[in-house]
Design an enzyme around this catalytic site. Structure first.
Site, short mmCIF file in Angstrom:
data_model
loop_
_atom_site.label_atom_id
_atom_site.label_comp_id
_atom_site.label_asym_id
_atom_site.label_seq_id
_atom_site.Cartn_x
_atom_site.Cartn_y
_atom_site.Cartn_z
NE ARG A 4 -44.67 -68.34 7.26
CZ ARG A 4 -45.61 -68.05 6.34
NH1 ARG A 4 -46.05 -68.99 5.54
NH2 ARG A 4 -46.08 -66.82 6.22
CE LYS B 267 -33.12 -85.85 19.72
NZ LYS B 267 -33.20 -85.01 20.89
N1 PLP Z 1 -37.70 -89.02 17.52
C1 PLP Z 1 -36.80 -89.59 18.35
C2 PLP Z 1 -36.45 -91.02 18.16
C3 PLP Z 1 -36.22 -88.83 19.37
O1 PLP Z 1 -35.33 -89.44 20.19
C4 PLP Z 1 -36.60 -87.47 19.53
C5 PLP Z 1 -36.03 -86.65 20.62
O2 PLP Z 1 -35.35 -87.14 21.50
C6 PLP Z 1 -37.54 -86.92 18.66
C7 PLP Z 1 -38.07 -87.72 17.66
C8 PLP Z 1 -37.99 -85.49 18.79
O3 PLP Z 1 -37.07 -84.63 18.20
P1 PLP Z 1 -36.93 -83.06 18.59
O4 PLP Z 1 -36.46 -83.00 20.01
O5 PLP Z 1 -35.93 -82.55 17.59
O6 PLP Z 1 -38.29 -82.45 18.43
#
Ligand code: PLP
Length: 372
Positions: A47, A196
């Site tokens: 962790r 993403k």
């Molecule tokens: N920031 C942006 C621009 C996003 O599009 C997203 C999710 O779509 C997040 C943060 C959140 O990420 P996560 O789903 O990995 O928690």
């Protein structure tokens, strides 16, 4: 070193004990240490620190040109660590158009915790100047924004934030460091949902905070990894790092395809508006040209006929999958107002498209039949 080479080599080395070219996955939760608790091999407990996480952090630090990275179990866990590094009573300025989970976190978690948040349209320079008052502790921006693809001038916002005594944090998930390097433009923190484009294949959830400096704020964010416990698993780190190695070439494909599709949609009679910063008609086009090296793979459209007409398109697509998330090889489409918090402000006729790596002509044919 060029960014393509950094993507392949940073945090990546031949394993000295076996000669393995692909990094070994270290699943052990615990590591042998000396009787007095000294970390004889550099690690104590997964962790707090893990070899696969260290490699991923080294890679992200190099890609963003930062001084250090803290990786988390999701983009929102990374976002949360940034706000948790502040103190109750601190003032935050955040954008009205941004990933809805970020605004929801500020309202639903941090308001009762004592953070005071002012929401403003930070893509509008005058509105940003009015909102960022002396005494502000942190300014959060996201550019291009989710889902309206508004463009915020990072250099200008860094000036405004620093003049007010605030830190500038930029959510760099959509452009990735391939298209935009916020720390070079004056931001203090660059935040990612590595779920993403960095992971890139819709098969891993992760997040990261990259800091321009090894300062007290970054130390608190690193402390949150261990004390808060939202650490990513070794396999998730391994998958994200594998994704990063092909990121430059995937981003080229995403940008090329999205530009083709945005141009097609801009002339389509059933489309009322296309939000894509690569279009010269986009209000943020000039700023985007200055601060981005490509316009990205995301775009939104507003469909003539309102909510029902937009929903009908999501029902007719064949190649696009109607699903949330973004940034992977397959194209996705989503009616955002349906999945956001009620009252999020996203137009009811808006569809968000994550343009994948299929042939653009196939995607255009699919949209042609779906728009009718
Ligand atoms: N920031 C942006 C621009 C996003 O599009 C997203 C999710 O779509 C997040 C943060 C959140 O990420 P996560 O789903 O990995 O928690």
């Amino acid at each position: 070193m060029r960014i393509e080479t950094i993507a392949v080599h940073a945090g990546h080395r031949v394993d000295p004990s076996t000669g393995a070219v692909a990094p070994p996955l270290v699943l052990s939760t615990t590591f042998e240490h000396a009787p007095d608790g000294v970390a004889s091999h550099g690690f104590i407990y997964s962790r707090s620190k893990n070899p696969n996480r260290l490699d991923l952090e080294e890679s992200l630090t190099a890609l963003e040109g930062g001084a250090g990275t803290a990786a988390f179990a999701s983009g929102l866990a990374a976002t949360m660590a940034v706000f948790q590094s502040l103190a109750p009573g601190d003032r935050v300025v955040a954008p009205t158009d941004a990933y809805y989970g970020t605004g929801a976190m500020l309202r639903d978690v941090f308001a009762s915790w004592g953070l005071e948040t002012v929401f403003a349209d930070l893509a509008d320079a005058a509105a940003a100047e009015r909102a960022i008052l002396p005494g502000t502790r942190l300014v959060w921006i996201e550019t291009p924004s989710n889902p309206l693809l508004k463009i915020t001038d990072i250099t200008r916002l860094a000036e405004l934030a620093h003049r007010a005594g605030a830190v500038l944090a930029c959510d760099n998930t959509w452009p990735t460091p391939l298209l935009q390097r916020p720390l070079d433009l004056g931001a203090d923190l660059s935040i990612h949902s590595t779920t993403k484009y960095l992971g890139g294949h819709s098969d891993v959830t992760g997040g990261a905070v990259v800091s321009r400096k090894q300062d007290a704020m970054f130390e608190r964010i690193v402390m949150m990894q261990s004390r808060g416990g939202a650490a990513p698993s070794p396999f998730d780190c391994w998958l994200i790092q594998r994704g990063i190695r092909s990121l430059p070439y995937r981003m080229r494909g995403h940008c090329e395809n999205a530009a083709r599709i945005a141009a097609f949609l801009a002339t389509h009679p059933r489309v009322a508006a296309v939000h894509y910063p690569g279009l010269p008609s986009h209000p943020g086009h000039e700023v985007a040209r200055r601060q981005m090296s490509g316009f990205g793979g995301m775009l939104s459209i507003q469909v003539k006929g309102g909510r029902d007409a937009a929903m009908a398109v999501t029902g007719r697509v064949r190649l696009f999958t109607c699903a949330t998330s973004l940034g992977a090889t397959e194209s996705l489409i989503e009616h955002r107002a349906s999945v956001e918090t009620p009252g999020s402000g996203t137009p009811e006729d808006l569809l968000r498209l994550s343009i994948g790596l299929e042939h653009p002509d196939d995607l255009i044919e699919d949209l042609t039949q779906a728009l009718g």
